[in-house]
Design a protein around this motif. Sequence first.
Motif, PDB file in Angstrom:
ATOM      1  N   GLN A  64       0.830  -1.199   0.000  1.00  0.00           N
ATOM      2  CA  GLN A  64       0.000   0.000   0.000  1.00  0.00           C
ATOM      3  C   GLN A  64       0.865   1.250   0.000  1.00  0.00           C
ATOM      4  O   GLN A  64       0.548   2.255  -0.658  1.00  0.00           O
ATOM      5  CB  GLN A  64      -0.918   0.012   1.221  1.00  0.00           C
ATOM      6  N   LEU A  67       2.007   1.755  -3.541  1.00  0.00           N
ATOM      7  CA  LEU A  67       0.928   2.257  -4.396  1.00  0.00           C
ATOM      8  C   LEU A  67       0.652   3.729  -4.128  1.00  0.00           C
ATOM      9  O   LEU A  67       0.394   4.505  -5.061  1.00  0.00           O
ATOM     10  CB  LEU A  67      -0.341   1.433  -4.170  1.00  0.00           C
ATOM     11  N   ASN A  68       0.714   4.127  -2.867  1.00  0.00           N
ATOM     12  CA  ASN A  68       0.540   5.545  -2.530  1.00  0.00           C
ATOM     13  C   ASN A  68       1.646   6.383  -3.160  1.00  0.00           C
ATOM     14  O   ASN A  68       1.400   7.492  -3.653  1.00  0.00           O
ATOM     15  CB  ASN A  68       0.545   5.733  -1.015  1.00  0.00           C
ATOM     16  N   TYR A  69       2.866   5.868  -3.147  1.00  0.00           N
ATOM     17  CA  TYR A  69       4.016   6.577  -3.723  1.00  0.00           C
ATOM     18  C   TYR A  69       3.831   6.744  -5.234  1.00  0.00           C
ATOM     19  O   TYR A  69       4.206   7.766  -5.816  1.00  0.00           O
ATOM     20  CB  TYR A  69       5.284   5.789  -3.421  1.00  0.00           C
ATOM     21  N   LEU A  70       3.231   5.749  -5.863  1.00  0.00           N
ATOM     22  CA  LEU A  70       2.996   5.809  -7.305  1.00  0.00           C
ATOM     23  C   LEU A  70       1.814   6.694  -7.673  1.00  0.00           C
ATOM     24  O   LEU A  70       1.686   7.110  -8.816  1.00  0.00           O
ATOM     25  CB  LEU A  70       2.743   4.398  -7.846  1.00  0.00           C
ATOM     26  N   SER A  71       0.959   6.963  -6.706  1.00  0.00           N
ATOM     27  CA  SER A  71      -0.268   7.712  -7.007  1.00  0.00           C
ATOM     28  C   SER A  71       0.016   9.165  -7.371  1.00  0.00           C
ATOM     29  O   SER A  71      -0.797   9.813  -8.028  1.00  0.00           O
ATOM     30  CB  SER A  71      -1.224   7.655  -5.819  1.00  0.00           C
ATOM     31  N   TYR A  72       1.171   9.696  -6.959  1.00  0.00           N
ATOM     32  CA  TYR A  72       1.483  11.097  -7.227  1.00  0.00           C
ATOM     33  C   TYR A  72       2.081  11.285  -8.625  1.00  0.00           C
ATOM     34  O   TYR A  72       1.784  12.260  -9.307  1.00  0.00           O
ATOM     35  CB  TYR A  72       2.454  11.640  -6.183  1.00  0.00           C
ATOM     36  N   GLN A  73       2.924  10.340  -9.036  1.00  0.00           N
ATOM     37  CA  GLN A  73       3.564  10.440 -10.341  1.00  0.00           C
ATOM     38  C   GLN A  73       4.263   9.124 -10.663  1.00  0.00           C
ATOM     39  O   GLN A  73       4.358   8.235  -9.808  1.00  0.00           O
ATOM     40  CB  GLN A  73       4.598  11.579 -10.354  1.00  0.00           C
ATOM     41  N   TYR A 106       2.898  -1.142 -13.348  1.00  0.00           N
ATOM     42  CA  TYR A 106       2.936   0.083 -12.554  1.00  0.00           C
ATOM     43  C   TYR A 106       4.358   0.650 -12.505  1.00  0.00           C
ATOM     44  O   TYR A 106       4.548   1.851 -12.309  1.00  0.00           O
ATOM     45  CB  TYR A 106       2.437  -0.186 -11.132  1.00  0.00           C
TER      46      TYR A 106
END
Length: 264
Positions: A64, A67-73, A106
């Motif tokens: 998780q 995934l949060n780290y990827l959610s920004y860019q 991802y």
Amino acid sequence: MVAKITKISAQKRPGRYNIFLDGKYAFPVSEDVLMQFALQKDLEVDDKLKQALLAADANSQANQLALNYLSYQLRTIKEMRTYLREHEVSSDVADEIIERLELQNYLDDAEYAKAYVRTSMILHLKGRNVIRNELRQKGIAPDEIEDALVLYDSETVLENGTKLAQQVWKRQHKFAQRVRQQKVRQALQQKGFTGDEITMIWQELDLGVDEDDESEALANAAEKAIRRYQPLTDPKQVQKFKQALARKGFAFDAINRWLEDHQE
């Protein structure tokens, strides 16, 4: 040792649950782990199962986090590995997460490099050399970098370099035109344009020295310098005045002529 689940309660944090064994709080788990192990009241938990639950929860939390780290860019594999390490995720768990994210597309360094090239050349007017170095620092493989740089064609190089040169030229209007030309070349080099590319860009520019513009620039610079180096009847102040203008690229002959024309 075997204990029995006597209660499962939801935390305030969405997707997190507290597990109680034999009437006492034992540990938290994510909703994924809750479903994966079909945890429910009266289920018996031995030490082996407890360790499996804790390991699965750590993996779930780390996933998780990723995934949060990827959610920004978009991120590179190196950036993700560094981020997980900084958040105390073990290397084994990090490897497992990164492998899974690659399979899910991802994480894709080749696609990241292409997106980075497009953004850098369109929004930031960067040259190939700077982009290449920045991608290296982000951990992109050399062959993936060169494949991405194919997107940066010569026509775009010329267009971006010309636009950057014109911006710098206008911004440095307080300096003599010789210095302005030097600053344009320096800016192009710093932005990552090669010598051959700068030569090509220069041929498209019209940055020749215009005497009227040069005289106007000298007059403006001199008027500002006068206020600082008064009185100009003092030889030391005159010398400082001349040096200040010379640092802006004006020739001493031109400075002396200006002084002669403005003796008053």
